[in-house]
Design an enzyme around this catalytic site. Structure first.
Site, mmCIF file in Angstrom:
data_model
loop_
_atom_site.group_PDB
_atom_site.id
_atom_site.type_symbol
_atom_site.label_atom_id
_atom_site.label_comp_id
_atom_site.label_asym_id
_atom_site.label_seq_id
_atom_site.Cartn_x
_atom_site.Cartn_y
_atom_site.Cartn_z
ATOM 1 N N HIS A 267 0.871 -1.184 0.000
ATOM 2 C CA HIS A 267 0.000 0.000 0.000
ATOM 3 C C HIS A 267 0.909 1.236 0.000
ATOM 4 C CE1 HIS A 267 -3.437 2.444 0.600
ATOM 5 N NE2 HIS A 267 -3.692 2.246 1.888
ATOM 6 N N HIS A 307 -2.456 -2.103 -9.709
ATOM 7 C CA HIS A 307 -3.381 -1.492 -8.763
ATOM 8 C C HIS A 307 -4.648 -2.340 -8.721
ATOM 9 C CE1 HIS A 307 -5.858 1.513 -6.780
ATOM 10 N NE2 HIS A 307 -4.725 2.090 -6.441
ATOM 11 N N ASP A 364 2.637 5.715 -6.930
ATOM 12 C CA ASP A 364 3.920 5.636 -6.236
ATOM 13 C C ASP A 364 5.113 5.564 -7.175
ATOM 14 O OD1 ASP A 364 2.941 5.669 -3.627
ATOM 15 O OD2 ASP A 364 2.323 3.582 -3.807
HETATM 16 N N1 ACO Z 1 4.812 -6.746 -10.642
HETATM 17 C C1 ACO Z 1 4.695 -7.964 -11.227
HETATM 18 N N2 ACO Z 1 3.553 -8.668 -11.274
HETATM 19 C C2 ACO Z 1 2.470 -8.141 -10.701
HETATM 20 C C3 ACO Z 1 2.497 -6.862 -10.074
HETATM 21 C C4 ACO Z 1 3.721 -6.172 -10.063
HETATM 22 N N3 ACO Z 1 3.821 -4.984 -9.498
HETATM 23 N N4 ACO Z 1 1.277 -6.577 -9.587
HETATM 24 C C5 ACO Z 1 0.502 -7.616 -9.893
HETATM 25 N N5 ACO Z 1 1.215 -8.555 -10.567
HETATM 26 C C6 ACO Z 1 0.712 -9.813 -11.104
HETATM 27 C C7 ACO Z 1 0.542 -10.853 -10.017
HETATM 28 O O1 ACO Z 1 1.702 -11.627 -9.846
HETATM 29 C C8 ACO Z 1 -0.629 -11.637 -10.556
HETATM 30 O O2 ACO Z 1 -0.141 -12.473 -11.576
HETATM 31 P P1 ACO Z 1 -0.816 -13.956 -11.798
HETATM 32 O O3 ACO Z 1 -2.224 -13.656 -12.247
HETATM 33 O O4 ACO Z 1 0.043 -14.597 -12.826
HETATM 34 O O5 ACO Z 1 -0.769 -14.633 -10.445
HETATM 35 C C9 ACO Z 1 -1.504 -10.583 -11.242
HETATM 36 O O6 ACO Z 1 -0.590 -9.533 -11.641
HETATM 37 C C10 ACO Z 1 -2.572 -9.991 -10.342
HETATM 38 O O7 ACO Z 1 -1.945 -9.560 -9.152
HETATM 39 P P2 ACO Z 1 -2.668 -9.423 -7.765
HETATM 40 O O8 ACO Z 1 -1.648 -9.368 -6.674
HETATM 41 O O9 ACO Z 1 -3.754 -10.452 -7.664
HETATM 42 O O10 ACO Z 1 -3.373 -8.009 -7.940
HETATM 43 P P3 ACO Z 1 -4.039 -7.189 -6.810
HETATM 44 O O11 ACO Z 1 -5.064 -6.365 -7.463
HETATM 45 O O12 ACO Z 1 -4.453 -8.056 -5.672
HETATM 46 O O13 ACO Z 1 -2.816 -6.313 -6.255
HETATM 47 C C11 ACO Z 1 -1.277 -4.593 -5.919
HETATM 48 C C12 ACO Z 1 -2.655 -4.967 -6.461
HETATM 49 C C13 ACO Z 1 -1.135 -5.052 -4.462
HETATM 50 C C14 ACO Z 1 -1.149 -3.067 -5.945
HETATM 51 C C15 ACO Z 1 -0.184 -5.258 -6.796
HETATM 52 O O14 ACO Z 1 -0.334 -4.827 -8.128
HETATM 53 C C16 ACO Z 1 1.224 -4.956 -6.290
HETATM 54 O O15 ACO Z 1 1.738 -5.679 -5.427
HETATM 55 N N6 ACO Z 1 1.890 -3.915 -6.856
HETATM 56 C C17 ACO Z 1 3.214 -3.527 -6.378
HETATM 57 C C18 ACO Z 1 3.102 -2.741 -5.071
HETATM 58 C C19 ACO Z 1 2.554 -1.344 -5.289
HETATM 59 O O16 ACO Z 1 2.990 -0.615 -6.163
HETATM 60 N N7 ACO Z 1 1.613 -0.953 -4.416
HETATM 61 C C20 ACO Z 1 1.021 0.392 -4.441
HETATM 62 C C21 ACO Z 1 -0.406 0.324 -4.831
HETATM 63 S S1 ACO Z 1 -1.079 1.913 -5.012
HETATM 64 C C22 ACO Z 1 -1.286 2.419 -3.430
HETATM 65 O O17 ACO Z 1 -1.542 1.717 -2.520
HETATM 66 C C23 ACO Z 1 -1.145 3.830 -3.255
#
Ligand code: ACO
Length: 428
Positions: A267, A307, A364
């Site tokens: 987050h 996201h 971010d």
């Molecule tokens: N890098 C690589 N792969 C990713 C990323 C990433 N940043 N984000 C998601 N994926 C992939 C996952 O591995 C998953 O792949 P799969 O379907 O093969 O298993 C798919 O995309 C879906 O990912 P989830 O984790 O299920 O997506 P969710 O919507 O639950 O998560 C989140 C969203 C937590 C923001 C995620 O994208 C992430 O971890 N991003 C990096 C951290 C980040 O930047 N957080 C800030 C968010 S914005 C904020 O809070 C202000």
């Protein structure tokens, strides 16, 4: 369009009301389903669950739209400023000139922290993370103003104009005090003639008694970052605030919980993680391609990408990407990691892995580069996010206090052991 949905479970049929939002989104109201059927719904991580009706912020994640109280984020970023947008979020409408002046003065009046709050910050272990100290600092602030945090909703609402101005003001002073304390330095006092961001930057970076002029490019870049973070509907920290508020807790306690929720790397902590990632890539000599490959193999995550709601470019990231160039130019700073960020974005946006999963830069991805250029240490980045998000958390506290009738209490599907007899320790 029908106003009900039908659900069949076995031979039973249930008619469920549909709730329509002002932007035409539809929700199936299952609030009476369990009472009628003994069945609950399951939605791990709440990705498909509307937890409330809200009038504060609208997001269309597929189209990349974000609006505060109906105003598009790009228009606010261009024409408004953090304090005016904070007023908008809190009160529902843009302020008149007189209302804005009154709000600014009220906020300015609370800039200096009570002595006991400063003492509570100084008493924390030297290695405590700034987010931990911020959370406890908000509780200490509530302790200094018990009349604004009674846990009696009616009273806390009556004093909300004061408490919200106090918290918006003091959260930045807490941030500066936490930073100064980590350096073993004293916090300088505020100057009511300076703007919100000028005072903050002076408290952060001036020695007591100094008053270094703040370049307008620095002030406006920071103000923009705060404005863009001011609200984002039912994210992890805001939902936490609402959850705490639903039990009747006061704004200080609700926001202290919000700060804890924001801290995590998935987050608000992602803004720190992005810089760490970019620095590591820079030091390893990679142009970004190797890191993208490792993210695709699940060995790492491309921080600042993806996201839960946006399946399109985060509109805040778009604004910050442009602001990054302007801020760095104005500051005369060249950032090697900005080149890496741009390259990473280019590589990722052309890669089928990221295209198929609709992973784009989020807020971010570029904010940390600006904050670093402004001179903020990395471990303060999430605290800066919290300063920006404070008006949003407070607006959601107010919405719950005004309209919330029930304590929030999700259910679960129990998957543990069924009933078993207790064995004395010698028999296990
Ligand atoms: N890098 C690589 N792969 C990713 C990323 C990433 N940043 N984000 C998601 N994926 C992939 C996952 O591995 C998953 O792949 P799969 O379907 O093969 O298993 C798919 O995309 C879906 O990912 P989830 O984790 O299920 O997506 P969710 O919507 O639950 O998560 C989140 C969203 C937590 C923001 C995620 O994208 C992430 O971890 N991003 C990096 C951290 C980040 O930047 N957080 C800030 C968010 S914005 C904020 O809070 C202000």
């Amino acid at each position: 369009m029908a106003d009900t949905a039908n659900l069949e479970i076995g031979d039973q049929k249930y008619s469920l009301n549909l709730i329509k939002g002002t932007e035409q989104e539809l929700a199936v109201d299952i609030s009476k389903l369990r009472k009628e059927s003994r069945v609950i719904t399951f939605d791990d991580g709440y990705g498909n669950t509307g937890s409330c009706e809200s009038e504060i912020t609208f997001i269309d994640g597929d189209k990349g739209i974000l609006r505060y109280r109906g105003y598009d984020i790009a228009e606010l970023a261009e024409k408004s400023n953090f304090l005016e947008s904070a007023y908008l979020l809190l009160n529902g409408n843009l302020p008149s000139g007189g209302e804005l002046d009154g709000f600014r003065q009220r906020v300015a009046g609370y800039c200096d922290l009570p002595a006991e709050v400063l003492t509570s910050i100084r008493s924390q272990p030297a290695g405590a993370h700034p987010m931990a100290v911020l959370s406890s600092g908000l509780q200490a602030l509530g302790g200094s103003y018990p009349q604004y945090g009674t846990n009696d909703r009616k009273k806390d609402l009556e004093s909300f104009d004061e408490s919200s101005a106090l918290i918006i003001s003091a959260v930045r002073s807490l941030a500066a005090a936490i930073y100064k304390n980590s350096l073993g330095e004293d916090l300088s006092s505020s100057d009511p003639g300076r703007t919100y961001c000028e005072n903050f930057l002076s408290m952060m970076f001036d020695k007591p008694g100094e008053s270094t002029p703040v370049p307008s490019a620095v002030e406006s870049a920071l103000d923009l970052i705060f404005l863009l973070h001011a609200d984002h509907e039912q994210n992890c920290s805001t939902s936490t605030c609402r959850m705490i508020a639903s039990g009747g807790a006061n704004p200080f306690a609700s926001l202290a919980g919000g700060v804890s929720a924001l801290w995590g790397p998935l987050h608000g902590g992602a803004n720190m993680a992005v810089i760490k990632m970019l620095d590591e890539i820079h030091e390893s000599g990679d142009d970004g391609s190797r890191f993208v490959e490792s993210a695709k193999q699940g060995k790492s995550r491309l921080m600042g990408f993806g996201h839960r709601v946006y399946r399109n470019y985060d509109p805040r990231a778009k604004i910050l990407k442009n602001a990054c160039d302007q801020a760095l130019d104005a500051l005369g700073v060249s950032s090697p990691i900005l080149q890496i960020a741009r390259r990473l974005e280019e590589v990722a946006l052309e890669d089928p892995y990221f295209i198929q999963r609709k992973l784009y830069p989020n807020v971010d991805f570029y904010s940390g580069i600006i904050l670093q250029a402004l001179g903020f240490p990395t471990n303060m980045f999430t605290v800066l996010f919290a300063i920006g998000r404070t008006p949003g958390w407070l607006s959601h506290w107010k919405e719950i206090a005004e309209n919330g009738k029930k304590i929030h209490r999700p259910r679960q599907i129990y998957q543990g052991e069924t009933l078993r007899p207790y064995l004395p320790v010698e028999d296990r």
